[in-house]
Design an enzyme around this catalytic site. Structure first.
Site, PDB file in Angstrom:
ATOM      1  N   LYS A 199       0.827  -1.214   0.000  1.00  0.00           N
ATOM      2  CA  LYS A 199       0.000   0.000   0.000  1.00  0.00           C
ATOM      3  C   LYS A 199       0.861   1.264   0.000  1.00  0.00           C
ATOM      4  O   LYS A 199       0.609   2.197  -0.757  1.00  0.00           O
ATOM      5  CB  LYS A 199      -0.940  -0.037   1.200  1.00  0.00           C
ATOM      6  CG  LYS A 199      -2.014   1.036   1.175  1.00  0.00           C
ATOM      7  CD  LYS A 199      -3.103   0.782   2.186  1.00  0.00           C
ATOM      8  CE  LYS A 199      -2.615   0.815   3.617  1.00  0.00           C
ATOM      9  NZ  LYS A 199      -2.012  -0.413   4.103  1.00  0.00           N
ATOM     10  N   THR A 229       3.990   1.398  -0.989  1.00  0.00           N
ATOM     11  CA  THR A 229       4.670   1.384  -2.282  1.00  0.00           C
ATOM     12  C   THR A 229       3.761   1.933  -3.372  1.00  0.00           C
ATOM     13  O   THR A 229       4.191   2.710  -4.233  1.00  0.00           O
ATOM     14  CB  THR A 229       5.112  -0.055  -2.629  1.00  0.00           C
ATOM     15  OG1 THR A 229       5.881  -0.577  -1.542  1.00  0.00           O
ATOM     16  CG2 THR A 229       5.945  -0.093  -3.890  1.00  0.00           C
ATOM     17  N   ARG A 261       2.482   8.218   6.812  1.00  0.00           N
ATOM     18  CA  ARG A 261       2.841   8.074   8.230  1.00  0.00           C
ATOM     19  C   ARG A 261       4.331   7.758   8.361  1.00  0.00           C
ATOM     20  O   ARG A 261       4.969   7.283   7.421  1.00  0.00           O
ATOM     21  CB  ARG A 261       2.044   6.935   8.864  1.00  0.00           C
ATOM     22  CG  ARG A 261       0.560   7.201   8.966  1.00  0.00           C
ATOM     23  CD  ARG A 261      -0.179   5.947   9.391  1.00  0.00           C
ATOM     24  NE  ARG A 261      -0.021   4.879   8.406  1.00  0.00           N
ATOM     25  CZ  ARG A 261      -0.234   3.593   8.653  1.00  0.00           C
ATOM     26  NH1 ARG A 261      -0.599   3.209   9.864  1.00  0.00           N
ATOM     27  NH2 ARG A 261      -0.085   2.690   7.709  1.00  0.00           N
ATOM     28  N   LYS A 267       8.309  -6.718   9.503  1.00  0.00           N
ATOM     29  CA  LYS A 267       8.348  -6.202   8.138  1.00  0.00           C
ATOM     30  C   LYS A 267       9.700  -5.661   7.690  1.00  0.00           C
ATOM     31  O   LYS A 267       9.921  -5.492   6.500  1.00  0.00           O
ATOM     32  CB  LYS A 267       7.299  -5.074   8.000  1.00  0.00           C
ATOM     33  CG  LYS A 267       5.863  -5.554   8.137  1.00  0.00           C
ATOM     34  CD  LYS A 267       4.882  -4.408   8.161  1.00  0.00           C
ATOM     35  CE  LYS A 267       4.847  -3.655   6.850  1.00  0.00           C
ATOM     36  NZ  LYS A 267       3.802  -2.600   6.860  1.00  0.00           N
ATOM     37  N   ALA A 277      -3.353   1.246  12.315  1.00  0.00           N
ATOM     38  CA  ALA A 277      -4.787   1.189  12.021  1.00  0.00           C
ATOM     39  C   ALA A 277      -5.484   0.021  12.694  1.00  0.00           C
ATOM     40  O   ALA A 277      -6.704   0.021  12.798  1.00  0.00           O
ATOM     41  CB  ALA A 277      -5.014   1.119  10.517  1.00  0.00           C
ATOM     42  N   PHE A 335      -3.429  -0.709   6.822  1.00  0.00           N
ATOM     43  CA  PHE A 335      -4.047  -2.030   6.675  1.00  0.00           C
ATOM     44  C   PHE A 335      -5.217  -1.979   5.690  1.00  0.00           C
ATOM     45  O   PHE A 335      -5.254  -1.148   4.791  1.00  0.00           O
ATOM     46  CB  PHE A 335      -4.439  -2.601   8.032  1.00  0.00           C
ATOM     47  CG  PHE A 335      -3.261  -2.950   8.894  1.00  0.00           C
ATOM     48  CD1 PHE A 335      -2.278  -3.798   8.419  1.00  0.00           C
ATOM     49  CD2 PHE A 335      -3.111  -2.419  10.161  1.00  0.00           C
ATOM     50  CE1 PHE A 335      -1.172  -4.135   9.202  1.00  0.00           C
ATOM     51  CE2 PHE A 335      -2.011  -2.745  10.956  1.00  0.00           C
ATOM     52  CZ  PHE A 335      -1.044  -3.598  10.471  1.00  0.00           C
ATOM     53  N   PHE A 371       3.081  -8.706  -8.999  1.00  0.00           N
ATOM     54  CA  PHE A 371       4.202  -9.519  -8.531  1.00  0.00           C
ATOM     55  C   PHE A 371       4.656 -10.405  -9.693  1.00  0.00           C
ATOM     56  O   PHE A 371       3.850 -10.766 -10.561  1.00  0.00           O
ATOM     57  CB  PHE A 371       3.790 -10.379  -7.337  1.00  0.00           C
ATOM     58  CG  PHE A 371       3.779  -9.644  -6.025  1.00  0.00           C
ATOM     59  CD1 PHE A 371       4.731  -9.896  -5.058  1.00  0.00           C
ATOM     60  CD2 PHE A 371       2.824  -8.669  -5.766  1.00  0.00           C
ATOM     61  CE1 PHE A 371       4.733  -9.202  -3.853  1.00  0.00           C
ATOM     62  CE2 PHE A 371       2.811  -7.979  -4.565  1.00  0.00           C
ATOM     63  CZ  PHE A 371       3.778  -8.243  -3.604  1.00  0.00           C
ATOM     64  N   TRP A 428       6.779  -1.046  -8.403  1.00  0.00           N
ATOM     65  CA  TRP A 428       7.893  -1.610  -7.646  1.00  0.00           C
ATOM     66  C   TRP A 428       9.104  -1.798  -8.558  1.00  0.00           C
ATOM     67  O   TRP A 428      10.237  -1.507  -8.170  1.00  0.00           O
ATOM     68  CB  TRP A 428       7.483  -2.953  -7.023  1.00  0.00           C
ATOM     69  CG  TRP A 428       8.526  -3.538  -6.126  1.00  0.00           C
ATOM     70  CD1 TRP A 428       8.740  -3.256  -4.810  1.00  0.00           C
ATOM     71  CD2 TRP A 428       9.523  -4.505  -6.488  1.00  0.00           C
ATOM     72  NE1 TRP A 428       9.799  -3.988  -4.319  1.00  0.00           N
ATOM     73  CE2 TRP A 428      10.299  -4.764  -5.327  1.00  0.00           C
ATOM     74  CE3 TRP A 428       9.835  -5.177  -7.664  1.00  0.00           C
ATOM     75  CZ2 TRP A 428      11.358  -5.664  -5.321  1.00  0.00           C
ATOM     76  CZ3 TRP A 428      10.892  -6.081  -7.667  1.00  0.00           C
ATOM     77  CH2 TRP A 428      11.644  -6.317  -6.501  1.00  0.00           C
TER      78      TRP A 428
END
Length: 557
Positions: free
Chosen positions: A71, A73, A94, A105, A273, A301, A381, A410
């Site tokens: 999200k 990214t 944020r 992560k 969140a 999220f 992906f 990406w």
């Protein structure tokens, strides 16, 4: 392909003064933190408040897998894409918490060629905002116990202290503690505990405050506990708010950084969140809206948590009116929602994907309930197949009436989101947005929570014990019934059960506890087994993070 940190390290960053110039921020408004980071004093920008607002675009997502669905990214990639097609854009994000960075992560500044930089500083201490919030919160906790030690003039009941201490790290051992042990000189022993800093009410206040005066007033409304006469005791009564505001004064200015492609980005504040309201600061969002024609922001999220709170809490409190919403989805997450095993997500599975599309469908329907037009971004992906992409696009077009765009930011940066950027701009300019929160202020608290459970989660209703039911009545009687609700629950499901994938219906939402955040201006409903102090995983990311022989940080993505 190089790793995220290798890509970030190879980037040639522009001086922050050049980024500020791009955003129309004069040099006198900058408080630099090195060459590439600055805090921005919006009061030093000429005619700032008189400027019209740009278009506000929210990036949200389906319910994620534990690794996240990109999200942030996508938010960065969309901002770069809008810039590539000639739009004046500022991104509002944020700040990362050290807990997830060293936990599950790794870094949280985007990924691949869609990152905000300098990535290492942003992911670590940055400008010290989280340290300031932690210190302000714990100053209040120290003053509370000190007040009790020196005679307890406010007659605080040590059995009814609401304020817990905080730290910006996952540490399950501190969830429940006993403080003030060791003899008379250390105070009166009592049960205590820690939350993670991002769950602190001070963090929520920081992110919802309009200015320094509003910050101090809100801090004063924090209810730290109750007296023996069962009356609320506030931070203002402890005379803590002046000193807390001093600690937060510089932190309240938003942080200006850049993307790999030189797009200006404000990175400021960081509530989670799943346990808080999950949005960057109102001050940063408002600043971006005054400086740009398009502002791309995100809420944490899935849309059942982040977007709902963005609309029902942040937009309600700050008077924001979003113009469009981007729902990020990935083939792998949809397949997991359709029953595919985690180990098989890299294999084509149209049957599981078809089943998992129910999750996406509910999120699209939910966004529309707020009067905001949605679009779907499929974060590509390398394991995705053409057939899987076409299945999602066809489902969105024929069953949901929305467009779904394949995004390759990406790997390609802003070039990979140009199609999405064009369509988002059309959506935002189309004038179809007619934003309204899900429920009115005057609705009773229990009905508000039940409305979220039914309308957003697909639940049949709430599961309440007698203590929670009594707490609803107590909060209403105390005059807090007008506040919105902030649901703390798992991010992995529409339900409170993280293993219940897809789009479950007819379940009950178990409400474990209600916490009043009077200063932030909402009531937190803690549901299921969610924790306000997360723990580290079996193999935390911290095990892989180190400094190499050349003095460079490795393992932070």
């Amino acid at each position: 392909m190089p790793t995220d940190i290798e890509i970030a390290r190879a980037a040639r960053l522009k001086p922050v003064t050049a980024i500020a110039e791009t955003a129309g921020i004069p040099e006198q408004a900058l408080n630099p933190y090195g060459k590439f980071i600055a805090k921005v004093d919006t009061a030093a920008i000429p005619d700032f408040d008189a400027r019209p607002n740009g278009k506000l675009i929210l990036v949200t997502a389906i319910n994620p897998t534990p690794a996240g669905e990109g999200k942030t990214t996508t938010t960065v990639g969309l901002g770069d894409g809008l810039k590539r097609i000639g739009k004046n854009v500022v991104i509002a994000l944020r700040e990362p918490s050290l807990g997830p960075c060293f936990g599950v992560k790794g870094g949280a500044a985007g990924g691949g060629y869609a990152q905000i930089v300098p990535m290492e500083q942003i992911n670590l201490h940055f400008t010290g905002d989280f340290h300031a919030i932690t210190s302000a919160h714990n100053l209040l906790a120290a003053m509370l116990d000190n007040h009790i030690y020196w005679g307890n003039k406010l007659d605080l009941d040590a059995r009814n202290i609401a304020l817990r201490r905080v730290m910006d790290m996952n540490d399950r051992a501190l969830r429940a503690t006993v403080s003030s042990l060791g003899g008379n000189g250390n105070g009166y022993p009592r049960e205590d505990g820690f939350d993670i800093t991002v769950a602190s009410e001070v963090m929520a206040i920081f992110c919802l405050a309009r200015d320094l005066a509003d910050l101090e007033e809100r801090l004063g409304r924090i209810v730290v506990g109750r007296s023996r006469a069962k009356q609320p005791v506030t931070a203002a009564e402890l005379k803590a708010t002046g000193a807390m505001t001093v600690l937060l004064k510089d932190a309240l200015m938003p942080n200006l950084v850049q993307t790999l492609e030189g797009t200006p980005a404000f990175v400021h504040g960081g509530p989670f969140a799943n346990i808080a309201h999950g949005c960057n600061s109102v001050i940063a969002t408002r600043a971006a809206l005054k400086l740009a024609d398009y502002v791309v922001t995100e809420a944490g999220f899935g849309a059942d948590l982040g977007a709902e709170k963005f609309f029902d809490i942040k937009c309600r409190k700050a008077g924001l009116r979003p113009d469009a919403a981007v729902i990020v989805a990935t083939v792998r997450a949809l397949k997991m929602h359709g029953g595919a095993a985690k180990e098989a997500l890299g294999q084509e599975d149209l049957h599981a994907l078809q089943a998992g599309l129910a999750n996406l469908a509910r999120h699209v329907e939910n966004i529309r309930k707020f009067g905001v037009p949605p679009i779907v971004a499929i974060n590509n992906f390398t394991s995705d197949s053409h057939a899987e992409h076409e299945l999602i696009r066809s489902f969105c077009r024929n069953h949901l009436g929305v467009e779904a765009v394949i995004c390759r930011h990406w790997a390609e940066g802003g070039a990979g989101t140009e199609e999405l950027a064009h369509k988002v701009a059309e959506l935002a300019e189309g004038g179809d947005a007619d934003f309204a929160p899900l429920y009115p202020d005057e609705m009773p608290l229990k009905d508000k929570l039940e409305t979220v459970a039914r309308e957003i989660y697909g639940a049949a209703g709430l599961s309440l014990g007698p203590r929670v039911a009594a707490r609803f009545a107590e909060l209403e009687a105390a005059g807090h019934g007008h506040l919105p609700v902030c649901v703390a629950k798992t991010q992995y499901s529409f339900s409170a059960d993280p293993t219940l994938r897809g789009a479950p219906s007819g379940h009950l939402v178990p409400v474990r506890e209600l916490r009043l955040s009077a200063g932030a201006g909402f009531v937190v409903a803690i549901c299921g087994d969610v924790m306000t102090m997360p723990g580290l995983p079996r193999e935390p990311a911290a095990e892989r993070i180190h400094i190499d022989a050349q003095g460079q940080i490795e393992g932070l993505f």
